[in-house]
Design a protein around this motif. Structure first.
Motif, PDB file in Angstrom:
ATOM      1  N   THR A 213      26.159 -36.133  14.833  1.00 30.18           N
ATOM      2  CA  THR A 213      27.669 -36.497  15.583  1.00 30.18           C
ATOM      3  C   THR A 213      28.873 -36.647  14.433  1.00 30.18           C
TER       4      THR A 213
ATOM      5  N   GLY B 289      29.452 -33.388  12.741  1.00 27.05           N
ATOM      6  CA  GLY B 289      29.957 -32.496  13.619  1.00 27.05           C
ATOM      7  C   GLY B 289      31.493 -32.569  14.260  1.00 27.05           C
ATOM      8  N   LEU B 290      31.591 -33.742  14.379  1.00 28.99           N
ATOM      9  CA  LEU B 290      33.336 -34.215  14.853  1.00 28.99           C
ATOM     10  C   LEU B 290      34.168 -33.801  13.604  1.00 28.99           C
TER      11      LEU B 290
ATOM     12  N   ALA C  38      34.719 -30.046  13.201  1.00 28.64           N
ATOM     13  CA  ALA C  38      35.266 -29.408  14.136  1.00 28.64           C
ATOM     14  C   ALA C  38      36.934 -29.823  13.890  1.00 28.64           C
ATOM     15  N   THR C  39      36.916 -30.879  13.689  1.00 27.70           N
ATOM     16  CA  THR C  39      38.344 -31.244  13.220  1.00 27.70           C
ATOM     17  C   THR C  39      38.903 -30.557  12.098  1.00 27.70           C
TER      18      THR C  39
ATOM     19  N   SER D 128      36.957 -23.851  16.668  1.00 30.43           N
ATOM     20  CA  SER D 128      36.568 -25.320  16.532  1.00 30.43           C
ATOM     21  C   SER D 128      35.527 -25.782  17.420  1.00 30.43           C
TER      22      SER D 128
ATOM     23  N   LEU E 118      31.578 -27.018  16.144  1.00 29.77           N
ATOM     24  CA  LEU E 118      30.765 -28.167  16.784  1.00 29.77           C
ATOM     25  C   LEU E 118      29.423 -27.824  17.139  1.00 29.77           C
TER      26      LEU E 118
ATOM     27  N   TYR F  83      30.712 -40.985  17.205  1.00 26.16           N
ATOM     28  CA  TYR F  83      31.983 -40.336  17.641  1.00 26.16           C
ATOM     29  C   TYR F  83      33.328 -41.420  17.387  1.00 26.16           C
TER      30      TYR F  83
ATOM     31  N   SER G  20      32.717 -28.909  24.607  1.00 24.40           N
ATOM     32  CA  SER G  20      32.995 -28.326  23.054  1.00 24.40           C
ATOM     33  C   SER G  20      34.422 -28.044  23.079  1.00 24.40           C
TER      34      SER G  20
END
Length: 428
Positions: free
Chosen positions: A28, A31-32, A35-36, A48, A52, A153, A235
């Motif tokens: 988690t 992944g965040l 993606a950011t 992006s 994720l 998150y 997503s």
């Protein structure tokens, strides 16, 4: 086994639980952060979304080539090795200046590794709790996933804001290492569930047999497609609202937690067969509101309500296990996990393409509508085949008995021919 407290009195369940929660927290947070980082560097909703959920796309390769290892490797060694490899890959992604192509190459390798790891973990859970305690155990683990995602998150959002996306990746790598340590110290050594060496041919052969029964096929499709399309909606949380994506992910985890508690602990057994499809409909319907670009408070409530529907997964997993022999539970659950994650990756890619060609809110609504259509089609197919359901149940029960066709898939090739003949007689 009726209560969550009884689960923790079961030998080895506590270290298994801690291992899984550490790994979910790692995925988690990392992944965040990834993606950011990718969205900041590229400005692409597609990339992006793939950052994720991209490892999921590699699951289809692992499911067809590596999945027989789920029942043919010592569980503790496999879980420790997978966690360490994921820690290494996450640490590599935190290297400054790493090209985007290299980032996605590492993601692909992580997906291949994860396809085996998921089957090993769920097969071990089935061994620890037995068939009677599996639904309650999966419910508790799903709750833990929800809690870890809410916390993960939230922590990931803080790490991204206060430090950097790379700080979140480093934290994720450390959590993967903690998961490996917990498994090594807490789990006992167990032999593989099935004899023989893992191979591509064996993976394909068992997968074909698992999918040979219409009842199992429908269970797999129900586990893969409707929820996978909604993960495609999720997503797009980062491009939908980059500053508050962590809040939307947290609301999704909160809804999933509520659904798993309701289905796994509170729902009477007589209602389980009736509520699976309605829960899938609940999962998709609120996401239709995103077509209107709702403000953050409305979007957060819609996401929290919708994701209660993820509880349907427990009902279809229970049905799948009722039709599968114990010695193949690792590969059966691995196929479920790999197919589910593959559909999530495909849906994330589709969501990114739709968002770039239309808009992010429109793409989310389109995926939700498609999920509703698939749910309706599966429900109709189940009712249309209702007259034959007794035969499917009977055959699924035969598959679980020692000496059945499906139970003998790991035997010698000379026995495999007799197995095929007995299956054809059962189908005639």
């Amino acid at each position: 086994m009726r209560t969550y407290r009884e689960l923790f009195r079961t030998p080895e369940f506590t270290p298994f639980f801690l291992t899984l929660t550490a790994q979910i927290a790692a995925m988690t947070v990392a992944g965040l952060g990834l993606a950011t980082l990718v969205y900041r560097d590229t400005g692409s909703p597609l990339l992006s979304a793939l950052a994720l959920f991209g490892p999921s796309l590699a699951q289809v390769v692992g499911a067809t080539t590596l999945l027989s290892a789920a029942d043919r490797l010592p569980p503790r060694a496999a879980i420790v090795g997978v966690a360490l490899l994921l820690a290494l890959g996450t640490a590599l992604q935190a290297i400054p200046g790493l090209p985007v192509a290299a980032v996605f190459a590492v993601l692909s390798v992580q997906g291949l590794i994860g396809s085996v790891g998921g089957g090993v973990r769920m097969g071990l859970l089935h061994d620890i709790l037995t068939r009677e305690g599996y639904l309650l155990g999966r419910s508790l683990l799903n709750i833990a996933v929800g809690v870890c995602q809410i916390a993960g998150y939230g922590a990931g959002g803080l790490l991204v804001a206060l430090l950097s996306p790379r700080g979140a990746l480093v934290t994720g790598a450390a959590l993967f290492a903690c998961a490996a340590l917990c498994a090594r110290l807490g789990l006992s050594r167990r032999p593989p569930r099935a004899a023989g060496r893992p191979s591509v041919a064996e993976s394909l052969r068992v997968n074909r047999l698992l999918l040979s029964l219409p009842a199992r096929r429908r269970a797999y499709l129900a586990l893969w497609v409707p929820s996978g399309l909604i993960v495609g909606c999720e997503s797009l949380f980062v491009p939908y609202d980059p500053g508050h994506a962590a809040l939307l992910f947290g609301c999704a985890a909160l809804g999933m937690l509520a659904g798993d508690v309701t289905v796994g602990r509170l729902l009477p057994a007589r209602w389980r067969g009736r509520l699976a499809s309605p829960l899938h409909a609940l999962l998709a319907a609120p996401f239709l509101l995103f077509a209107f670009g709702p403000p953050l408070p409305v979007a957060a409530v819609a996401v929290a309500v919708a994701t209660v529907g993820y509880g349907a997964s427990l009902l279809f997993q229970e049905r799948l296990m009722a039709l599968t022999p114990d010695e193949l539970s690792g590969q059966a659950l691995g196929l479920h996990s790999s197919g589910m994650l593959t559909l999530q990756g495909v849906s994330a890619a589709l969501a990114g393409v739709l968002a770039q060609r239309t808009s992010t809110p429109t793409a989310m609504a389109l995926l939700a509508g498609l999920s509703l259509l698939v749910t309706a089609a599966l429900a109709y197919a189940g009712r249309a085949d209702g007259r034959g359901s007794g035969n499917e149940e009977e055959r699924g029960t035969r598959d679980r008995k020692p000496g059945s066709a499906l139970s003998l898939v790991t035997a010698r090739r000379s026995e495999a021919g007799a197995t095929g003949r007995s299956r054809r007689r059962a189908e005639s």
